[in-house]
Design a protein around this motif. Structure first.
Motif, mmCIF file in Angstrom:
data_model
loop_
_atom_site.group_PDB
_atom_site.id
_atom_site.type_symbol
_atom_site.label_atom_id
_atom_site.label_comp_id
_atom_site.label_asym_id
_atom_site.label_seq_id
_atom_site.Cartn_x
_atom_site.Cartn_y
_atom_site.Cartn_z
ATOM 1 N N GLU A 44 0.801 -1.271 -0.080
ATOM 2 C CA GLU A 44 0.122 -0.032 -0.097
ATOM 3 C C GLU A 44 0.683 1.159 -0.169
ATOM 4 O O GLU A 44 0.699 2.417 -0.700
ATOM 5 C CB GLU A 44 -0.914 -0.094 1.383
ATOM 6 C CG GLU A 44 -1.799 1.229 1.385
ATOM 7 C CD GLU A 44 -2.925 1.260 0.287
ATOM 8 O OE1 GLU A 44 -3.355 2.530 0.253
ATOM 9 O OE2 GLU A 44 -3.256 0.279 -0.204
ATOM 10 N N ARG A 45 2.082 1.106 0.692
ATOM 11 C CA ARG A 45 2.866 2.420 0.943
ATOM 12 C C ARG A 45 3.461 2.612 -0.360
ATOM 13 O O ARG A 45 3.846 3.992 -0.675
ATOM 14 C CB ARG A 45 3.761 2.208 2.046
ATOM 15 C CG ARG A 45 4.631 3.442 2.393
ATOM 16 C CD ARG A 45 5.321 3.152 3.689
ATOM 17 N NE ARG A 45 6.108 1.878 3.962
ATOM 18 C CZ ARG A 45 5.762 0.969 4.595
ATOM 19 N NH1 ARG A 45 4.393 1.080 5.232
ATOM 20 N NH2 ARG A 45 6.275 -0.408 4.487
ATOM 21 N N THR A 46 4.074 1.398 -1.201
ATOM 22 C CA THR A 46 5.083 1.620 -2.145
ATOM 23 C C THR A 46 4.594 1.672 -3.429
ATOM 24 O O THR A 46 4.723 2.051 -4.576
ATOM 25 C CB THR A 46 6.320 0.989 -2.279
ATOM 26 O OG1 THR A 46 5.753 -0.202 -2.287
ATOM 27 C CG2 THR A 46 6.960 1.109 -0.793
ATOM 28 N N GLY A 47 3.541 0.930 -3.638
ATOM 29 C CA GLY A 47 2.801 0.715 -5.025
ATOM 30 C C GLY A 47 3.482 -0.524 -5.563
ATOM 31 O O GLY A 47 3.240 -0.796 -6.648
ATOM 32 N N LEU A 48 4.422 -1.247 -4.732
ATOM 33 C CA LEU A 48 5.138 -2.325 -5.416
ATOM 34 C C LEU A 48 4.765 -3.462 -4.692
ATOM 35 O O LEU A 48 4.061 -3.495 -3.625
ATOM 36 C CB LEU A 48 6.563 -2.035 -5.138
ATOM 37 C CG LEU A 48 7.200 -0.741 -5.802
ATOM 38 C CD1 LEU A 48 8.776 -0.734 -5.376
ATOM 39 C CD2 LEU A 48 6.993 -0.861 -7.177
ATOM 40 N N ASP A 49 4.936 -4.689 -5.471
ATOM 41 C CA ASP A 49 4.557 -5.906 -4.687
ATOM 42 C C ASP A 49 5.733 -6.595 -4.064
ATOM 43 O O ASP A 49 5.562 -7.733 -3.318
ATOM 44 C CB ASP A 49 4.116 -7.090 -5.925
ATOM 45 C CG ASP A 49 4.866 -7.476 -6.831
ATOM 46 O OD1 ASP A 49 6.021 -6.703 -6.998
ATOM 47 O OD2 ASP A 49 4.691 -8.406 -7.690
ATOM 48 N N GLU A 50 6.908 -6.167 -4.351
ATOM 49 C CA GLU A 50 8.207 -6.644 -3.624
ATOM 50 C C GLU A 50 9.184 -5.640 -3.383
ATOM 51 O O GLU A 50 9.002 -4.527 -3.824
ATOM 52 C CB GLU A 50 8.724 -7.957 -4.123
ATOM 53 C CG GLU A 50 8.561 -9.158 -3.459
ATOM 54 C CD GLU A 50 8.975 -9.181 -2.119
ATOM 55 O OE1 GLU A 50 9.972 -8.309 -1.881
ATOM 56 O OE2 GLU A 50 8.651 -10.147 -1.308
ATOM 57 N N SER A 51 10.177 -6.273 -2.630
ATOM 58 C CA SER A 51 11.384 -4.831 -2.467
ATOM 59 C C SER A 51 12.231 -4.677 -3.741
ATOM 60 O O SER A 51 12.972 -3.904 -3.533
ATOM 61 C CB SER A 51 12.142 -5.324 -1.006
ATOM 62 O OG SER A 51 12.663 -6.485 -1.512
ATOM 63 N N VAL A 52 12.143 -5.574 -4.699
ATOM 64 C CA VAL A 52 13.053 -5.454 -5.776
ATOM 65 C C VAL A 52 12.341 -5.271 -7.101
ATOM 66 O O VAL A 52 11.225 -5.699 -7.070
ATOM 67 C CB VAL A 52 14.168 -6.474 -5.815
ATOM 68 C CG1 VAL A 52 14.889 -6.761 -4.590
ATOM 69 C CG2 VAL A 52 13.381 -8.095 -6.198
ATOM 70 N N MET A 53 12.976 -4.469 -7.878
ATOM 71 C CA MET A 53 12.345 -4.367 -9.222
ATOM 72 C C MET A 53 13.191 -4.866 -10.147
ATOM 73 O O MET A 53 14.579 -4.642 -9.877
ATOM 74 C CB MET A 53 11.900 -3.046 -9.677
ATOM 75 C CG MET A 53 10.724 -2.470 -8.789
ATOM 76 S SD MET A 53 10.451 -0.726 -8.843
ATOM 77 C CE MET A 53 10.254 -0.673 -10.768
ATOM 78 N N THR A 54 13.124 -5.635 -11.435
ATOM 79 C CA THR A 54 13.854 -6.133 -12.474
ATOM 80 C C THR A 54 13.564 -5.917 -13.783
ATOM 81 O O THR A 54 12.456 -5.593 -14.031
ATOM 82 C CB THR A 54 14.462 -7.467 -12.400
ATOM 83 O OG1 THR A 54 13.117 -8.370 -12.563
ATOM 84 C CG2 THR A 54 14.665 -7.765 -10.888
ATOM 85 N N GLY A 55 14.384 -5.400 -14.628
ATOM 86 C CA GLY A 55 14.029 -5.193 -15.976
ATOM 87 C C GLY A 55 14.934 -4.948 -16.841
ATOM 88 O O GLY A 55 16.322 -4.965 -16.481
ATOM 89 N N SER A 56 14.909 -4.194 -18.017
ATOM 90 C CA SER A 56 16.149 -3.795 -18.853
ATOM 91 C C SER A 56 15.645 -2.199 -19.119
ATOM 92 O O SER A 56 14.431 -1.609 -19.165
ATOM 93 C CB SER A 56 15.933 -4.747 -20.093
ATOM 94 O OG SER A 56 14.900 -4.344 -20.927
ATOM 95 N N ALA A 57 16.892 -1.259 -19.241
ATOM 96 C CA ALA A 57 16.473 -0.035 -20.189
ATOM 97 C C ALA A 57 17.901 0.231 -20.676
ATOM 98 O O ALA A 57 18.677 -0.416 -20.807
ATOM 99 C CB ALA A 57 16.463 0.785 -18.736
ATOM 100 N N THR A 58 18.120 1.377 -21.322
ATOM 101 C CA THR A 58 19.101 2.034 -21.986
ATOM 102 C C THR A 58 19.731 3.051 -21.312
ATOM 103 O O THR A 58 19.118 3.877 -20.627
ATOM 104 C CB THR A 58 18.831 2.237 -23.385
ATOM 105 O OG1 THR A 58 17.937 3.343 -23.390
ATOM 106 C CG2 THR A 58 18.218 0.923 -24.120
ATOM 107 N N VAL A 59 21.027 3.140 -21.287
ATOM 108 C CA VAL A 59 21.787 4.281 -20.900
ATOM 109 C C VAL A 59 22.532 4.834 -22.085
ATOM 110 O O VAL A 59 23.607 4.227 -22.823
ATOM 111 C CB VAL A 59 23.134 3.927 -19.769
ATOM 112 C CG1 VAL A 59 23.912 4.734 -19.321
ATOM 113 C CG2 VAL A 59 22.286 2.851 -18.591
ATOM 114 N N ARG A 60 22.042 5.876 -22.591
ATOM 115 C CA ARG A 60 22.538 6.655 -23.797
ATOM 116 C C ARG A 60 22.587 5.738 -24.627
ATOM 117 O O ARG A 60 23.532 5.449 -25.670
ATOM 118 C CB ARG A 60 24.030 7.261 -23.482
ATOM 119 C CG ARG A 60 24.368 8.013 -22.323
ATOM 120 C CD ARG A 60 23.736 9.428 -22.064
ATOM 121 N NE ARG A 60 23.495 9.939 -20.894
ATOM 122 C CZ ARG A 60 24.496 10.785 -20.414
ATOM 123 N NH1 ARG A 60 25.424 10.822 -21.030
ATOM 124 N NH2 ARG A 60 24.585 11.205 -19.291
ATOM 125 N N GLY A 61 21.494 4.826 -24.903
ATOM 126 C CA GLY A 61 21.281 4.129 -26.108
ATOM 127 C C GLY A 61 21.752 2.538 -25.825
ATOM 128 O O GLY A 61 21.550 1.648 -26.675
#
Length: 368
Positions: A44-61
């Motif tokens: 409720e406080r964070t809007g997340l279902d756990e303490s970690v998030m994982t995924g992919s993203a880009t750094v300057r492409g």
């Protein structure tokens, strides 16, 4: 200190609209009694279902895999569900041959889940080890605080380790230490700046500068030559008209160029690393990730001007060199060396520590 949320740090560090979540819904098999209520309140406080998030993203492409903790969710603690999510993401990053960027902030393992939670650190460590064995970069940014099992496992395994200014970093937090021993932990020891001063952290970097730092690191670590360097002829720079003794005298000039001049004039990109990773550092040896043109390497360079009576080339220098050799092997990069030193080196220290044998062994093992 104003602590950023996981989402805020993602927005600050990675390219806009590049975040792709890898997370599926979690099943809290360990939830019982009051712990169930604590989990519900954290969601409720964070809007997340756990303490970690994982995924992919880009750094300057450049695309990277990302592991990031949310301290607002039960102090970023890692239990069975969070541990499983991290392992799945690390294994996917390895399959997709992606560099891995970890941004932990955590009080450690989740006490509500007992020993089972602690065992997740073993699984996470094994996954990170397999990722590094695939010659893929693992970059860590330690946030405030990073303690307990998280620091002792995947928080301390980076090829390059960066820390947030003023971050509390260590295994035992100050409150736990005082509870166990009845006295306060010495002030200023478990800080990012102190760990940097003792060679355990490569750099201290504010969150708003992290993207820039990662960009340089990724340029060095992921760029590959566009030319076949094996077919390039080395230029002949010798001058047969110069008498041999003049060459000897020139090599002894106090103002002759050193490794810092080499890097300043020749390096396209450079990231200076700091220390042995084992609580030592040597100003007499420069350890750096460097790109010369389109060729990247790990560079070991003796810094002649930094060698004094108090900071001579000794055991700490050789341990730092050994770290560089290991990095070259793990990252599948060439190893470059620039050697220039005063006439007198502390040979007694080297003999006493028997580091010549150890360094030779590190060289041999790095190319097996």
């Amino acid at each position: 200190m104003n602590r950023l949320t996981a989402h805020e740090l993602i927005d600050l560090t990675f390219d806009p609209d590049s975040w792709e979540s890898w997370d599926s819904s979690v099943r809290q098999s360990m939830a019982r009694g009051a712990y169930t209520d604590e989990l519900a309140a954290a969601r409720e406080r964070t809007g997340l279902d756990e303490s970690v998030m994982t995924g992919s993203a880009t750094v300057r492409g450049r695309r990277v895999a990302v592991l990031i903790c949310e301290f607002g969710f039960l102090a970023g603690s890692i239990g069975v569900a969070a541990g499983g999510r991290l392992v799945d993401a690390i294994e996917r990053a390895t399959r997709e041959a992606l560099p891995l960027v970890a941004l932990p902030v955590s009080g450690g393992t989740r006490m509500q889940e007992g020993t089972t939670a602690f065992l997740q650190m073993v699984k996470i460590t094994a996954a990170v080890t397999a990722h590094k064995e695939a010659h893929l970069p693992y970059l860590v940014y330690l946030r405030n605080p990073t303690t307990g099992g998280v620091f002792a496992s995947w928080g301390s395994l980076g090829h390059v380790t960066i820390a947030e200014p003023g971050a509390l970093i260590g295994f035992l937090g100050p409150r736990v230490y005082k509870t166990l021993y009845g006295v306060a932990f010495p002030p200023g020891v478990q800080t990012a700046e102190n760990l940097h001063a003792h060679g355990l952290v490569d750099a201290v970097c504010s969150p708003d500068k992290l993207a820039e730092t990662l960009d340089v690191l990724l340029r060095v670590l992921t760029s590959r030559p566009t030319l076949d360097e094996r077919g390039l002829a080395l230029p002949n720079v010798s001058d047969p008209a110069t008498p041999a003794w003049e060459t000897v005298l020139a090599s002894r000039r106090s103002g002759r160029p050193g490794v810092r001049e080499l890097l300043g004039h020749s390096a396209s990109d450079m990231v200076l690393l700091n220390g042995t990773g084992q609580s030592q550092q040597s100003p007499a040896l420069i350890l750096a990730l460097v790109r010369f043109g389109d060729i990247s390497c790990v560079l070991l360079g003796q810094d002649r001007r930094a060698q004094t009576g108090q900071q001579s080339f000794g055991p700490a220098s050789l341990r730092q060199a050994r770290r560089g050799i290991s990095l070259a092997r793990e990252l599948d990069l060439p190893l470059g060396q620039s050697s220039t030193h005063p006439a007198r080196i502390c040979r007694k220290k080297l003999r006493k520590a028997d580091f010549r044998t150890k360094l030779r062994s590190a060289w041999q093992n790095s190319w097996r």
